[in-house]
Design a protein around this motif. Structure first.
Motif, PDB file in Angstrom:
ATOM      1  N   ALA A 278      38.632   2.636  -5.860  1.00  0.00           N
ATOM      2  CA  ALA A 278      38.678   3.077  -4.457  1.00  0.00           C
ATOM      3  C   ALA A 278      40.093   2.983  -3.908  1.00  0.00           C
ATOM      4  CB  ALA A 278      37.722   2.234  -3.623  1.00  0.00           C
ATOM      5  N   ALA A 279      40.812   1.907  -4.269  1.00  0.00           N
ATOM      6  CA  ALA A 279      42.179   1.729  -3.766  1.00  0.00           C
ATOM      7  C   ALA A 279      43.124   2.753  -4.392  1.00  0.00           C
ATOM      8  CB  ALA A 279      42.659   0.311  -4.065  1.00  0.00           C
ATOM      9  N   ALA A 280      42.890   3.108  -5.656  1.00  0.00           N
ATOM     10  CA  ALA A 280      43.722   4.110  -6.328  1.00  0.00           C
ATOM     11  C   ALA A 280      43.540   5.461  -5.640  1.00  0.00           C
ATOM     12  CB  ALA A 280      43.352   4.204  -7.809  1.00  0.00           C
ATOM     13  N   ARG A 281      42.320   5.767  -5.302  1.00  0.00           N
ATOM     14  CA  ARG A 281      42.021   7.033  -4.641  1.00  0.00           C
ATOM     15  C   ARG A 281      42.706   7.088  -3.267  1.00  0.00           C
ATOM     16  NH1 ARG A 281      37.038   8.768  -1.378  1.00  0.00           N
ATOM     17  NH2 ARG A 281      37.047  11.042  -1.588  1.00  0.00           N
ATOM     18  N   GLU A 282      42.598   5.985  -2.547  1.00  0.00           N
ATOM     19  CA  GLU A 282      43.229   5.884  -1.224  1.00  0.00           C
ATOM     20  C   GLU A 282      44.734   6.120  -1.292  1.00  0.00           C
ATOM     21  OE1 GLU A 282      42.730   2.168   1.075  1.00  0.00           O
ATOM     22  OE2 GLU A 282      40.585   2.561   0.780  1.00  0.00           O
ATOM     23  N   ASN A 283      45.335   5.623  -2.382  1.00  0.00           N
ATOM     24  CA  ASN A 283      46.782   5.731  -2.541  1.00  0.00           C
ATOM     25  C   ASN A 283      47.192   6.957  -3.362  1.00  0.00           C
ATOM     26  OD1 ASN A 283      48.105   3.106  -1.382  1.00  0.00           O
ATOM     27  ND2 ASN A 283      46.233   2.453  -2.398  1.00  0.00           N
ATOM     28  N   GLN A 284      46.225   7.828  -3.612  1.00  0.00           N
ATOM     29  CA  GLN A 284      46.451   9.074  -4.354  1.00  0.00           C
ATOM     30  C   GLN A 284      47.098   8.837  -5.721  1.00  0.00           C
ATOM     31  OE1 GLN A 284      48.567  11.147  -1.274  1.00  0.00           O
ATOM     32  NE2 GLN A 284      46.690  12.111  -0.546  1.00  0.00           N
ATOM     33  N   LEU A 285      46.546   7.841  -6.433  1.00  0.00           N
ATOM     34  CA  LEU A 285      47.017   7.560  -7.786  1.00  0.00           C
ATOM     35  C   LEU A 285      45.913   7.999  -8.762  1.00  0.00           C
ATOM     36  CD1 LEU A 285      48.369   3.971  -7.064  1.00  0.00           C
ATOM     37  CD2 LEU A 285      49.731   6.056  -7.295  1.00  0.00           C
ATOM     38  N   SER A 286      46.273   8.727  -9.795  1.00  0.00           N
ATOM     39  CA  SER A 286      45.246   9.258 -10.697  1.00  0.00           C
ATOM     40  C   SER A 286      45.159   8.459 -12.003  1.00  0.00           C
ATOM     41  CB  SER A 286      45.532  10.724 -11.012  1.00  0.00           C
ATOM     42  OG  SER A 286      46.823  10.840 -11.574  1.00  0.00           O
ATOM     43  N   ARG A 287      46.101   7.519 -12.177  1.00  0.00           N
ATOM     44  CA  ARG A 287      46.142   6.756 -13.412  1.00  0.00           C
ATOM     45  C   ARG A 287      46.494   5.313 -13.080  1.00  0.00           C
ATOM     46  NH1 ARG A 287      49.469   6.618 -18.152  1.00  0.00           N
ATOM     47  NH2 ARG A 287      51.283   6.896 -16.827  1.00  0.00           N
TER      48      ARG A 287
END
Lengths: 118, 244
Positions: free
Chosen positions: A16-25
């Motif tokens: 969820a935090a990766a998605r929020e920060n627009q990180l795909s990997r």
């Protein structure tokens, strides 16, 4: 034996935090585990690698290259009699004065500290 | 490469539900105890004897009047891996009880307790007793929404348990040393036990009891009553009620 369910929580939160920060990997997930947290670091790492590609994620394959980094924390003891500060071992007495009245701090930590992604 | 600082508790979801349980139960002035121990140390038997003794105003009083008071109403959540044996024992005493089977899981969590509350007549209870899965390790890490953590240890387990399972002893609000009637038959050192308990936990009272003979039960029941009174003298948010 409950490490697997904890890993699901960790992956869900980081996803969820990766998605929020627009990180795909995600390449590294850092967790802090106290020695009194009822969690085995090796078992946590094993479970992480076993299921990181199995859980449904917002971005497919977000955890493919991720590794779990576990930082363990000791239990700190403070002797009430002589004030000596030390890391609690198997013996519940102050190594300096032998008194057995201790104030304990730390050791129950169990949190995701940070993660790396791109 | 970006480093994201999260600092997010792994058990955040559990802690959130536990807080909701605590608010729900405190709103109804129910005292919640989380009963923890190794398998076989006597949690269910202590619970049976406690319900018998405190659940009736007559039986509650010892000749000295210790532990006396109005009858307490209990509701019970029984945690167990697979069986319903413990819940059947509580049911025979007439107390509302719900069995939670963890199917091999090593502890109860807050969500299991929340689900159990939906099937349990707890609103009229004075005390909700949650009997955790027999395990001296994992249950300590999962907040269920309880007011008090009560730890049961029995003589046959040996006096080295505080040193081996420090977290349980450190976080307990009361420690029940059960099967005290077995003391003469073992090498259990009460002195060593007390020394190690006190190193970890200076405050929790230790009750020496035998659920089998009834020894020491009155003091334990009396303590429970005092904790209930203490809770009811407080507002649901935990602040003390202002006296006139």
């Amino acid at each position: 034996m409950h490490e697997l369910s904890l890993v699901y929580e960790i992956l869900r939160t980081v996803d969820a935090a990766a998605r929020e920060n627009q990180l795909s990997r995600v390449t590294r997930v850092g967790v802090v585990v106290g020695k009194m947290s009822s969690v085995l670091p090796d078992s946590l790492t094993f479970s992480f690698d076993a299921v990181k590609n199995e859980v449904p994620t917002w971005t497919p394959g977000v955890f493919t290259e991720a590794r779990l980094e576990v930082e363990t924390r000791d239990v700190e003891a403070h002797c009430r009699l002589c004030g000596h500060l030390f890391v609690l071992g198997p013996d519940l007495a102050c190594p300096k004065c032998g008194a057995a009245t201790l104030d304990l701090a730390g050791g129950t930590e169990l949190y995701i500290d940070s993660f790396d992604g791109e | 490469m970006t480093e994201i600082k999260l600092v997010s508790k792994v058990l955040k979801a559990n802690d959130q539900i536990a807080a909701e349980n605590r608010q729900l139960l405190s709103g109804a002035s129910v005292l919640v105890i989380n009963l923890m121990s190794s398998p076989g140390s006597g949690k269910t038997t202590i619970l049976e004897r406690t319900i018998e003794r405190a659940g009736s105003s007559k039986a509650a009083a010892t000749p000295a009047g210790v532990g006396a008071g109005p009858a307490l109403r209990f509701a019970v959540v029984e945690g167990d891996l697979f069986t319903t044996r413990d819940a059947e024992r509580i049911d025979r005493l007439g107390a509302p009880v719900v069995q939670v089977n963890t199917e091999g899981g090593c502890h109860l969590d807050a969500q299991m307790v929340r689900a159990a509350l939906e099937d349990l007549a707890w609103r009229d209870a004075d005390i909700l007793a949650v009997e955790n899965v027999g395990n001296l390790v994992c249950p300590a890490a999962w907040d269920l929404g309880e007011d008090l953590r009560v730890l049961v240890v029995s003589i046959a387990e040996g006096h080295d348990k505080p040193a081996k399972y420090p977290r349980m002893f450190r976080e307990a609000h009361a420690i029940l040393l059960n099967k005290i009637d077995l003391l003469p038959m073992t090498d259990f050192s009460v002195r060593e036990f007390e020394k190690d308990v006190r190193a970890l936990n200076a405050e929790a009272p230790i009750f020496y009891l035998s659920a089998r003979t009834g020894a020491g039960l009155a003091d334990w029941v009396s303590w429970l009553r005092s904790k209930l009174a203490e809770k009811r003298h407080r507002r649901p948010d935990g602040a003390p009620v202002q006296e006139d």
